[in-house]
Write a protein that holds these residues in place. Structure first.
Motif, PDB file in Angstrom:
ATOM      1  N   PRO A 219      -2.363  13.425  -2.301  1.00 32.55           N
ATOM      2  CA  PRO A 219      -2.461  13.677  -1.021  1.00 32.55           C
ATOM      3  C   PRO A 219      -1.737  12.599  -0.234  1.00 32.55           C
ATOM      4  O   PRO A 219      -1.564  12.559   1.017  1.00 32.55           O
ATOM      5  CB  PRO A 219      -3.910  13.957  -0.492  1.00 32.55           C
ATOM      6  CG  PRO A 219      -4.496  13.337  -1.861  1.00 32.55           C
ATOM      7  CD  PRO A 219      -3.552  13.516  -2.985  1.00 32.55           C
ATOM      8  N   ASP A 220      -1.651  11.396  -0.841  1.00 33.77           N
ATOM      9  CA  ASP A 220      -1.263   9.888  -0.199  1.00 33.77           C
ATOM     10  C   ASP A 220       0.078   9.818  -0.330  1.00 33.77           C
ATOM     11  O   ASP A 220       0.770   8.754  -0.002  1.00 33.77           O
ATOM     12  CB  ASP A 220      -2.252   8.949  -0.460  1.00 33.77           C
ATOM     13  CG  ASP A 220      -3.489   9.217  -0.228  1.00 33.77           C
ATOM     14  OD1 ASP A 220      -3.816   9.550   0.656  1.00 33.77           O
ATOM     15  OD2 ASP A 220      -4.312   8.643  -1.069  1.00 33.77           O
ATOM     16  N   TYR A 221       0.841  10.582  -0.952  1.00 28.98           N
ATOM     17  CA  TYR A 221       2.174  10.487  -1.484  1.00 28.98           C
ATOM     18  C   TYR A 221       2.918  10.163  -0.143  1.00 28.98           C
ATOM     19  O   TYR A 221       2.948  11.077   0.686  1.00 28.98           O
ATOM     20  CB  TYR A 221       2.631  11.682  -2.387  1.00 28.98           C
ATOM     21  CG  TYR A 221       4.184  11.422  -2.547  1.00 28.98           C
ATOM     22  CD1 TYR A 221       4.683  10.435  -3.400  1.00 28.98           C
ATOM     23  CD2 TYR A 221       5.216  12.328  -1.900  1.00 28.98           C
ATOM     24  CE1 TYR A 221       6.112  10.319  -3.503  1.00 28.98           C
ATOM     25  CE2 TYR A 221       6.317  12.486  -2.086  1.00 28.98           C
ATOM     26  CZ  TYR A 221       6.878  11.574  -3.078  1.00 28.98           C
ATOM     27  OH  TYR A 221       8.213  11.633  -3.326  1.00 28.98           O
TER      28      TYR A 221
ATOM     29  N   ARG B 250       4.083  11.016  -6.939  1.00 30.35           N
ATOM     30  CA  ARG B 250       4.093  12.470  -6.437  1.00 30.35           C
ATOM     31  C   ARG B 250       2.588  13.004  -6.874  1.00 30.35           C
ATOM     32  O   ARG B 250       2.092  13.878  -6.335  1.00 30.35           O
ATOM     33  CB  ARG B 250       5.089  13.191  -7.054  1.00 30.35           C
ATOM     34  CG  ARG B 250       6.447  12.843  -6.424  1.00 30.35           C
ATOM     35  CD  ARG B 250       7.646  13.873  -6.923  1.00 30.35           C
ATOM     36  NE  ARG B 250       8.822  13.337  -6.490  1.00 30.35           N
ATOM     37  CZ  ARG B 250       9.449  13.946  -5.232  1.00 30.35           C
ATOM     38  NH1 ARG B 250       8.631  14.928  -4.566  1.00 30.35           N
ATOM     39  NH2 ARG B 250      10.484  13.774  -4.757  1.00 30.35           N
ATOM     40  N   GLU B 251       2.163  12.644  -8.010  1.00 27.41           N
ATOM     41  CA  GLU B 251       0.992  13.386  -8.650  1.00 27.41           C
ATOM     42  C   GLU B 251      -0.094  12.503  -9.205  1.00 27.41           C
ATOM     43  O   GLU B 251       0.385  11.300  -9.405  1.00 27.41           O
ATOM     44  CB  GLU B 251       1.403  14.314  -9.910  1.00 27.41           C
ATOM     45  CG  GLU B 251       2.222  15.605  -9.347  1.00 27.41           C
ATOM     46  CD  GLU B 251       2.618  16.695 -10.626  1.00 27.41           C
ATOM     47  OE1 GLU B 251       2.652  17.687 -10.339  1.00 27.41           O
ATOM     48  OE2 GLU B 251       2.863  15.946 -11.641  1.00 27.41           O
TER      49      GLU B 251
ATOM     50  N   ASP C 165       0.707  -1.156  -0.179  1.00 27.90           N
ATOM     51  CA  ASP C 165       0.163  -0.016  -0.169  1.00 27.90           C
ATOM     52  C   ASP C 165       0.849   1.216   0.023  1.00 27.90           C
ATOM     53  O   ASP C 165       0.375   2.431   0.151  1.00 27.90           O
ATOM     54  CB  ASP C 165      -1.020   0.119   1.097  1.00 27.90           C
ATOM     55  CG  ASP C 165      -0.069  -0.095   2.603  1.00 27.90           C
ATOM     56  OD1 ASP C 165       1.127  -0.291   2.375  1.00 27.90           O
ATOM     57  OD2 ASP C 165      -0.865   0.256   3.765  1.00 27.90           O
ATOM     58  N   TRP C 166       2.020   1.095  -0.291  1.00 29.55           N
ATOM     59  CA  TRP C 166       2.867   2.093  -0.211  1.00 29.55           C
ATOM     60  C   TRP C 166       2.800   3.006  -1.513  1.00 29.55           C
ATOM     61  O   TRP C 166       2.550   2.605  -2.538  1.00 29.55           O
ATOM     62  CB  TRP C 166       4.530   1.855  -0.256  1.00 29.55           C
ATOM     63  CG  TRP C 166       5.504   3.023  -0.256  1.00 29.55           C
ATOM     64  CD1 TRP C 166       6.007   3.652  -1.113  1.00 29.55           C
ATOM     65  CD2 TRP C 166       5.869   3.495   1.174  1.00 29.55           C
ATOM     66  NE1 TRP C 166       6.660   4.827  -0.458  1.00 29.55           N
ATOM     67  CE2 TRP C 166       6.798   4.570   0.916  1.00 29.55           C
ATOM     68  CE3 TRP C 166       5.761   3.127   2.267  1.00 29.55           C
ATOM     69  CZ2 TRP C 166       7.526   5.279   2.046  1.00 29.55           C
ATOM     70  CZ3 TRP C 166       6.465   3.569   3.609  1.00 29.55           C
ATOM     71  CH2 TRP C 166       7.259   5.073   2.975  1.00 29.55           C
TER      72      TRP C 166
END
Length: 210
Positions: A101-103, A40-41, A35-36
């Motif tokens: 937002p999850d980066y 970035r975008e 789940d990593w």
């Protein structure tokens, strides 16, 4: 490392060369979590392709072109204006990208001590039984390099004294000899070029006479 009896580089053998195994290795029991998130975008979910975007042509008829006065439809066929780039054409549509937002950043593999690492205090002793030969592996772009006055020792003071009695006593005279040879070769090359130019001028003068 000393050049002309001056230190130009210093360090530990195990830092500069691969004498030893790595002190640390990647932990074989660790892997990147499924789940990593390392993107970035991401595509902006609110960005939509404008209606009719794909219907915009890459080229259009030149609005400033006019049918020539001497154009004959019967002989020349139906006249068509030339095509020009469409200023409204923006290329294939790509959705806008926004920060994810999850980066979490780049995942780094955890390191552990290498069980095969074993420091060797005698790594420098490549000739533990005594050296009998000295070899050079060279790559050079110009000839004329001289290799002589070789000493194999583990004493810096002895090597420096040896350099004073050999290399430093003759380096200036050797450079003078080298410079003299280079000057003579340049002189010969200049004279040959001058002779060649004189012959070309003579040939041109003869050509003018005929």
């Amino acid at each position: 490392v000393f050049v002309d009896n001056k230190s130009v580089r210093a360090g530990k053998l195990d830092d500069e060369f691969d004498f030893l195994a790595e002190k640390e290795i990647k932990d074989p029991d660790q892997s990147k979590p499924s789940d990593w998130v390392d993107e970035r975008e991401i595509v902006d979910p609110e960005d939509e392709k404008p209606e009719g975007y794909d219907d915009i042509p890459m080229e259009i008829s030149d609005p400033d072109a006019a049918k020539p006065d001497d154009w004959d439809d019967e002989d020349d066929g139906e006249w068509e204006p030339p095509m020009v780039d469409n200023p409204d054409y923006k290329g294939p549509w790509n959705p806008k990208m926004i920060p994810n937002p999850d980066y979490k950043g780049s995942w780094e593999h955890p390191m552990i001590p290498n069980p095969d690492y074993d420091y060797d205090n005698n790594m420098h002793a490549v000739c533990s039984g005594g050296c009998s030969h000295v070899g050079f592996e060279l790559w050079q772009v110009a000839s004329g390099t001289i290799f002589d006055d070789i000493i194999v020792t583990d004493s810096l003071e002895e090597a420096q004294e040896f350099a004073k009695e050999t290399f430093f006593k003759k380096k200036d005279s050797e450079k003078d000899m080298y410079d003299a040879v280079q000057a003579e070769e340049k002189k010969k090359a200049d004279e040959a070029m001058a002779d060649e130019m004189d012959e070309e001028d003579f040939d041109m003068d003869m050509g003018d006479e005929f």
